[in-house]
Design a protein around this motif. Sequence first.
Motif, mmCIF file in Angstrom:
data_model
loop_
_atom_site.group_PDB
_atom_site.id
_atom_site.type_symbol
_atom_site.label_atom_id
_atom_site.label_comp_id
_atom_site.label_asym_id
_atom_site.label_seq_id
_atom_site.Cartn_x
_atom_site.Cartn_y
_atom_site.Cartn_z
ATOM 1 N N ALA A 149 -4.417 10.008 -6.822
ATOM 2 C CA ALA A 149 -3.648 10.438 -5.699
ATOM 3 C C ALA A 149 -4.065 9.914 -4.267
ATOM 4 C CB ALA A 149 -3.835 12.026 -5.543
ATOM 5 N N PHE A 150 -2.953 9.713 -3.660
ATOM 6 C CA PHE A 150 -2.887 9.083 -2.312
ATOM 7 C C PHE A 150 -2.639 10.085 -1.323
ATOM 8 C CE2 PHE A 150 -3.946 4.910 -3.338
ATOM 9 C CZ PHE A 150 -3.462 4.753 -5.092
ATOM 10 N N PHE A 151 -3.351 10.234 -0.124
ATOM 11 C CA PHE A 151 -3.249 11.318 0.883
ATOM 12 C C PHE A 151 -2.564 11.005 1.982
ATOM 13 C CE2 PHE A 151 -5.474 15.173 -0.675
ATOM 14 C CZ PHE A 151 -6.003 14.635 -1.932
ATOM 15 N N GLY A 152 -2.052 11.796 2.711
ATOM 16 C CA GLY A 152 -1.539 11.686 4.106
ATOM 17 C C GLY A 152 -2.706 11.956 5.098
ATOM 18 N N GLN A 153 -2.435 11.735 6.423
ATOM 19 C CA GLN A 153 -3.469 11.984 7.321
ATOM 20 C C GLN A 153 -3.887 13.360 7.517
ATOM 21 O OE1 GLN A 153 -0.261 11.598 7.901
ATOM 22 N NE2 GLN A 153 0.359 11.888 9.825
ATOM 23 N N GLY A 154 -3.077 14.268 7.155
ATOM 24 C CA GLY A 154 -3.166 15.700 7.313
ATOM 25 C C GLY A 154 -2.761 16.367 8.342
ATOM 26 N N THR A 155 -2.722 17.547 8.279
ATOM 27 C CA THR A 155 -2.040 18.433 9.748
ATOM 28 C C THR A 155 -2.966 19.482 9.792
ATOM 29 O OG1 THR A 155 0.185 18.007 8.941
ATOM 30 C CG2 THR A 155 -0.040 20.022 10.201
ATOM 31 N N ARG A 156 -3.524 19.735 11.026
ATOM 32 C CA ARG A 156 -4.297 20.669 11.214
ATOM 33 C C ARG A 156 -3.583 21.799 11.898
ATOM 34 N NH1 ARG A 156 -9.247 22.443 10.369
ATOM 35 N NH2 ARG A 156 -9.854 20.226 10.457
ATOM 36 N N LEU A 157 -3.372 22.893 11.209
ATOM 37 C CA LEU A 157 -2.582 23.968 11.710
ATOM 38 C C LEU A 157 -3.359 25.098 12.417
ATOM 39 C CD1 LEU A 157 0.139 25.490 11.961
ATOM 40 C CD2 LEU A 157 -0.344 26.360 9.564
ATOM 41 N N ASP A 166 0.828 -1.107 -0.013
ATOM 42 C CA ASP A 166 0.086 0.100 -0.028
ATOM 43 C C ASP A 166 0.973 1.212 0.016
ATOM 44 O OD1 ASP A 166 -2.783 -1.163 2.062
ATOM 45 O OD2 ASP A 166 -2.065 -1.445 0.069
ATOM 46 N N VAL A 167 0.233 2.326 -0.694
ATOM 47 C CA VAL A 167 0.974 3.524 -0.621
ATOM 48 C C VAL A 167 0.911 4.255 0.529
ATOM 49 C CG1 VAL A 167 1.136 5.852 -1.689
ATOM 50 C CG2 VAL A 167 0.563 3.891 -3.061
ATOM 51 N N LYS A 168 2.073 4.924 0.948
ATOM 52 C CA LYS A 168 2.000 5.506 2.309
ATOM 53 C C LYS A 168 2.400 6.831 2.275
ATOM 54 C CE LYS A 168 2.575 4.686 7.200
ATOM 55 N NZ LYS A 168 2.793 4.052 8.362
ATOM 56 N N VAL A 169 1.620 7.632 2.672
ATOM 57 C CA VAL A 169 2.028 9.247 2.414
ATOM 58 C C VAL A 169 2.057 9.630 4.198
ATOM 59 C CG1 VAL A 169 1.619 11.454 1.579
ATOM 60 C CG2 VAL A 169 0.977 9.327 0.364
ATOM 61 N N THR A 170 3.134 10.206 4.694
ATOM 62 C CA THR A 170 3.353 10.468 6.086
ATOM 63 C C THR A 170 3.536 11.918 6.011
ATOM 64 O OG1 THR A 170 4.255 8.353 6.439
ATOM 65 C CG2 THR A 170 4.327 9.875 8.089
ATOM 66 N N GLN A 171 2.512 12.653 7.289
ATOM 67 C CA GLN A 171 2.846 14.210 7.254
ATOM 68 C C GLN A 171 3.529 14.025 8.672
ATOM 69 O OE1 GLN A 171 -1.017 15.211 4.941
ATOM 70 N NE2 GLN A 171 -0.186 16.769 6.082
ATOM 71 N N SER A 172 4.560 14.944 8.775
ATOM 72 C CA SER A 172 5.208 15.143 9.879
ATOM 73 C C SER A 172 4.440 15.395 11.325
ATOM 74 C CB SER A 172 6.356 15.930 9.875
ATOM 75 O OG SER A 172 5.732 17.324 9.561
ATOM 76 N N SER A 173 3.305 16.095 11.263
ATOM 77 C CA SER A 173 2.421 16.391 12.425
ATOM 78 C C SER A 173 1.187 16.402 12.118
ATOM 79 C CB SER A 173 2.804 17.874 12.805
ATOM 80 O OG SER A 173 4.169 18.216 12.979
ATOM 81 N N ARG A 174 0.404 15.877 13.347
ATOM 82 C CA ARG A 174 -0.980 15.702 13.037
ATOM 83 C C ARG A 174 -1.871 17.140 13.445
ATOM 84 N NH1 ARG A 174 -4.228 11.479 13.224
ATOM 85 N NH2 ARG A 174 -5.987 13.096 12.445
ATOM 86 N N TYR A 175 -1.195 17.835 14.474
ATOM 87 C CA TYR A 175 -1.655 18.913 14.892
ATOM 88 C C TYR A 175 -0.443 20.155 15.276
ATOM 89 C CZ TYR A 175 -5.733 16.245 16.045
ATOM 90 O OH TYR A 175 -6.794 15.332 15.846
ATOM 91 N N LEU A 176 -0.719 21.110 14.850
ATOM 92 C CA LEU A 176 0.360 22.308 15.303
ATOM 93 C C LEU A 176 -0.244 23.317 15.598
ATOM 94 C CD1 LEU A 176 2.890 22.282 11.972
ATOM 95 C CD2 LEU A 176 3.503 21.544 14.733
#
Lengths: 113, 111
Positions: A102-110, A1-11
């Motif tokens: 496109a495959f997405f990461g989990q998102g960063t809530r800024l 599976d494709v994995k897209v990783t964003q460094s932070s969930r919340y900032l």
Amino acid sequence: DVKVTQSSRYLVKRTGEKVFLECVQDMDHENMFWYRQDPGLGLRLIYFSYDVKMKEKGDIPEGYSVSREKKERFSLILESASTNQTSMYLCASSLVRGGTEAFFGQGTRLTVV
Amino acid sequence: EDQVTQSPEALRLQEGESSSLNCSYTVSGLRGLFWYRQDPGKGPEFLFTLYSAGEEKEKERLKATLTKKESFLHITAPKPEDSATYLCAVLDNQAGTALIFGKGTTLSVSS
């Protein structure tokens, strides 16, 4: 599976700070994207990249820049954060130039205060 | 002018009550249409790709269809776990590599 990783969930950042959002994909995809998502406005494209060191502006690039020094990593930079940049930021990747799903990461809530 | 329009914005169903979500598009040359599911606070999860009119794809209770101007996501006998926002996106010949998204339909299924 494709994995897209964003460094932070919340900032949480202060107005005027320089903010870095990092994204890594593990499937050797050529294309990487940064979107922001706001209620009532949907997903809007900020920047995308189709190759290392290559970038193209999307629909709302003002106040942002990007960096792609390695194929697997795409960074979004808020040069001087403002409250109107409070949003959900989504990174995505897709396989080939010309486009596929496109495959997405989990998102960063800024939140900018 | 929106190039991708989804309707309705919100849909409430009882468990087992089948329905359809609509995605209409006005791009000049469609290279692909994509459906995603998004749970609150998470990134969109890829569901289907459709490339040409008449094409259909199925996954569990979901079935996506495509015509020359719109796509439907049919939900058969939905369950509460199908509650989510469903996003439609297109790839356009002029837009190039990046997907163009609609604003989504938020589905709520109650038991």
